[in-house]
Scaffold this active site. Structure first.
Site, PDB file in Angstrom:
ATOM      1  N   CYS A 113       0.825  -1.225   0.000  1.00  0.00           N
ATOM      2  CA  CYS A 113       0.000   0.000   0.000  1.00  0.00           C
ATOM      3  C   CYS A 113       0.853   1.267   0.000  1.00  0.00           C
ATOM      4  CB  CYS A 113      -0.931   0.003   1.204  1.00  0.00           C
ATOM      5  SG  CYS A 113      -2.082  -1.371   1.163  1.00  0.00           S
ATOM      6  N   HIS A 258      -3.781   6.974   2.123  1.00  0.00           N
ATOM      7  CA  HIS A 258      -4.059   5.676   1.519  1.00  0.00           C
ATOM      8  C   HIS A 258      -5.477   5.266   1.926  1.00  0.00           C
ATOM      9  CE1 HIS A 258      -3.990   1.574   0.390  1.00  0.00           C
ATOM     10  NE2 HIS A 258      -4.033   1.149   1.644  1.00  0.00           N
ATOM     11  N   ASN A 288     -10.162  -0.702  -1.108  1.00  0.00           N
ATOM     12  CA  ASN A 288      -8.717  -0.503  -0.998  1.00  0.00           C
ATOM     13  C   ASN A 288      -8.054  -1.059  -2.259  1.00  0.00           C
ATOM     14  OD1 ASN A 288      -5.986  -0.641  -0.391  1.00  0.00           O
ATOM     15  ND2 ASN A 288      -6.259  -1.528   1.642  1.00  0.00           N
TER      16      ASN A 288
HETATM   17  C1  LIG Z   1     -10.834  -5.870   8.994  1.00  0.00           C
HETATM   18  C2  LIG Z   1     -11.636  -5.006   9.953  1.00  0.00           C
HETATM   19  C3  LIG Z   1     -12.664  -4.221   9.181  1.00  0.00           C
HETATM   20  C4  LIG Z   1     -12.363  -5.962  10.910  1.00  0.00           C
HETATM   21  O1  LIG Z   1     -13.043  -5.202  11.871  1.00  0.00           O
HETATM   22  P1  LIG Z   1     -12.940  -5.584  13.426  1.00  0.00           P
HETATM   23  O2  LIG Z   1     -13.819  -4.656  14.163  1.00  0.00           O
HETATM   24  O3  LIG Z   1     -11.503  -5.589  13.791  1.00  0.00           O
HETATM   25  O4  LIG Z   1     -13.571  -6.988  13.439  1.00  0.00           O
HETATM   26  P2  LIG Z   1     -12.951  -8.377  13.907  1.00  0.00           P
HETATM   27  O5  LIG Z   1     -11.794  -8.768  13.030  1.00  0.00           O
HETATM   28  O6  LIG Z   1     -12.724  -8.306  15.379  1.00  0.00           O
HETATM   29  O7  LIG Z   1     -14.135  -9.336  13.582  1.00  0.00           O
HETATM   30  C5  LIG Z   1     -15.369  -9.196  14.212  1.00  0.00           C
HETATM   31  C6  LIG Z   1     -16.279 -10.310  13.718  1.00  0.00           C
HETATM   32  O8  LIG Z   1     -16.692 -10.020  12.368  1.00  0.00           O
HETATM   33  C7  LIG Z   1     -16.477 -11.167  11.548  1.00  0.00           C
HETATM   34  N1  LIG Z   1     -16.196 -10.751  10.182  1.00  0.00           N
HETATM   35  C8  LIG Z   1     -15.015 -10.573   9.568  1.00  0.00           C
HETATM   36  N2  LIG Z   1     -15.218 -10.191   8.302  1.00  0.00           N
HETATM   37  C9  LIG Z   1     -16.541 -10.112   8.119  1.00  0.00           C
HETATM   38  C10 LIG Z   1     -17.349  -9.761   7.022  1.00  0.00           C
HETATM   39  N3  LIG Z   1     -16.833  -9.406   5.839  1.00  0.00           N
HETATM   40  N4  LIG Z   1     -18.681  -9.780   7.175  1.00  0.00           N
HETATM   41  C11 LIG Z   1     -19.230 -10.131   8.348  1.00  0.00           C
HETATM   42  N5  LIG Z   1     -18.514 -10.479   9.425  1.00  0.00           N
HETATM   43  C12 LIG Z   1     -17.183 -10.462   9.297  1.00  0.00           C
HETATM   44  C13 LIG Z   1     -15.314 -11.859  12.202  1.00  0.00           C
HETATM   45  O9  LIG Z   1     -15.298 -13.218  11.824  1.00  0.00           O
HETATM   46  C14 LIG Z   1     -15.592 -11.660  13.658  1.00  0.00           C
HETATM   47  O10 LIG Z   1     -16.541 -12.610  14.068  1.00  0.00           O
HETATM   48  P3  LIG Z   1     -16.427 -13.312  15.523  1.00  0.00           P
HETATM   49  O11 LIG Z   1     -16.527 -12.178  16.503  1.00  0.00           O
HETATM   50  O12 LIG Z   1     -17.600 -14.236  15.525  1.00  0.00           O
HETATM   51  O13 LIG Z   1     -15.090 -13.968  15.516  1.00  0.00           O
HETATM   52  C15 LIG Z   1     -10.724  -4.067  10.769  1.00  0.00           C
HETATM   53  O14 LIG Z   1      -9.921  -4.794  11.649  1.00  0.00           O
HETATM   54  C16 LIG Z   1      -9.859  -3.225   9.893  1.00  0.00           C
HETATM   55  O15 LIG Z   1     -10.333  -2.358   9.198  1.00  0.00           O
HETATM   56  N6  LIG Z   1      -8.516  -3.431   9.934  1.00  0.00           N
HETATM   57  C17 LIG Z   1      -7.612  -2.757   9.049  1.00  0.00           C
HETATM   58  C18 LIG Z   1      -7.623  -3.482   7.748  1.00  0.00           C
HETATM   59  C19 LIG Z   1      -6.904  -2.758   6.668  1.00  0.00           C
HETATM   60  O16 LIG Z   1      -7.085  -1.592   6.490  1.00  0.00           O
HETATM   61  N7  LIG Z   1      -6.060  -3.476   5.931  1.00  0.00           N
HETATM   62  C20 LIG Z   1      -5.344  -2.957   4.833  1.00  0.00           C
HETATM   63  C21 LIG Z   1      -4.249  -2.107   5.344  1.00  0.00           C
HETATM   64  S1  LIG Z   1      -3.348  -1.434   4.039  1.00  0.00           S
END
Ligand SMILES: CC(C)(COP(=O)(O)OP(=O)(O)OC[C@H]1O[C@@H](n2cnc3c(N)ncnc32)[C@H](O)[C@@H]1OP(=O)(O)O)[C@@H](O)C(=O)NCCC(=O)NCCS
Length: 331
Positions: A113, A258, A288
């Site tokens: 990224c 980004h 993204n």
């Molecule tokens: C990925 C992201 C959106 C997940 O949000 P979060 O609040 O951290 O959520 P969690 O990972 O704790 O997951 C919460 C629940 O949602 C579920 N879940 C994950 N993806 C899901 C989706 N697409 N739809 C529905 N549920 C989903 C998980 O399985 C988890 O379930 P559980 O509680 O039963 O285990 C968040 O962590 C994020 O934005 N991180 C940065 C990612 C990023 O920007 N990456 C690129 C960087 S360049």
């Protein structure tokens, strides 16, 4: 003193719009979950036959037209991608071939990224040293063919999109115009937090049918860990760039972060005390697109009239590696 000016911008996104609703038919997810956690409403995914080189070419043609320059004036190509069309050679040479620029150098940058910001730093150094005068810098990504579009991969699958953005950079002797500075960082202790483990050249063979069946060729991410680092590293890198130039956030006309996640952008904005008007966000439409997000957002900002001559622009990125960095530009 020679500086590097951005004299043309362009972008290309695939025609195929993939809505959150469409994803709910392929995996256990919902529009509410995706919008609330990421701000993404739709993304563009390529159809069979579209390559990264072709998207890069379309973005480049637009950038060269805006610059009013013929392709033959380009002295070098720098292309950032984590999803090259082939393991080797890099996508840069395929773009070079499309442009008919045989002979000029084509460098692929692999810092995920942050690829566009790293590429900008390299191109800026080449131009300021006098080695090259005009450089085409492209960020291009095809994520859709490399993600697990099932419930198993839903945390990543809903976030990523495809697209390309390009800028034309040229040497300028004009006072107070162009790239003021770039600031690059990496921390390999976090390499496995967001990565694609297989196919891997350190394994014999690089991938097996069993690993494929387990989906081990798909990227994996510890989302919360990425989030935590992104919301500190991006504001730090913006402050670093401003401080290096004796400027403050009040001087900023535009911040192009980004586009990883709307919540990350909002937290970066809050931490820096910026207004909505100062911060660009287009993640709702594209998701993204990794190395392509900043040049796409820049090209759109130019077309929306959000930058005029003399404005201060900051671009900042964070991603897999971890890698992060910023660039400050007097438009
Ligand atoms: C990925 C992201 C959106 C997940 O949000 P979060 O609040 O951290 O959520 P969690 O990972 O704790 O997951 C919460 C629940 O949602 C579920 N879940 C994950 N993806 C899901 C989706 N697409 N739809 C529905 N549920 C989903 C998980 O399985 C988890 O379930 P559980 O509680 O039963 O285990 C968040 O962590 C994020 O934005 N991180 C940065 C990612 C990023 O920007 N990456 C690129 C960087 S360049």
């Amino acid at each position: 003193m020679v500086r590097t000016a951005i004299v043309g911008t362009g972008f290309y996104v695939p025609e195929r719009v993939v809505t959150n609703e469409e994803l709910t038919r392929q995996m256990d997810t919902s529009d509410e979950w995706i919008v609330e956690r990421s701000g993404i409403r739709e993304r563009r995914w390529v159809d069979e036959g579209m390559s990264g080189a072709e998207m890069a070419h379309r973005a480049s043609v637009m950038a060269l037209a805006e610059a009013g320059l013929e392709p033959s004036t380009v002295d070098a190509i720098v292309l950032a991608t984590l999803s090259p069309d082939h393991f080797f050679p890099g996508t840069g040479v395929f773009l070079q071939r499309e442009l008919g620029l045989e002979g000029i150098p084509a460098l692929d940058v692999r810092t995920q990224c942050t690829g566009f910001v790293y590429g900008l730093s390299v191109a800026d150094a080449w131009i300021r040293s006098g080695q090259y005068r005009t450089i085409l810098l492209v960020g291009v990504e095809i994520q859709s063919t490399g993600i697990d579009v099932s419930t198993r991969g839903r945390d990543i699958a809903v976030l990523f999109g495809d697209g390309a953005g390009a800028v034309v950079l040229t040497a300028t002797e004009e006072e107070d115009r162009g790239i003021l500075s770039t600031h690059l960082h990496a921390d390999g202790r976090y390499a496995e937090v967001l990565w694609a483990e297989f196919a891997s050249s350190k394994h014999h063979p690089r991938i097996t049918p069993e690993l494929l069946a387990e989906g081990r060729h798909y990227p994996t991410m510890q989302g919360r860990e990425v989030f935590k680092h992104a919301v500190s590293r991006m504001p730090e890198a913006v402050e670093e760039a401003l401080t290096a130039n004796g400027l403050t956030t009040a001087d900023l006309r535009l911040l192009i972060p980004h586009q990883a996640n709307l919540r990350i952008t909002q937290m970066v904005q809050r931490r820096l005390g910026l207004t909505d008007d100062q911060v660009v966000s287009n993640i709702d439409r594209y998701g993204n697109t990794t190395a392509a997000t900043i040049p796409i957002a820049l090209a759109e900002s130019v077309r929306a009239g959000r930058l005029t001559s003399g404005d201060l622009l900051c671009m900042v990125a964070f991603g897999s590696g971890f890698t992060w960095g910023s660039a400050l530009v007097r438009w």
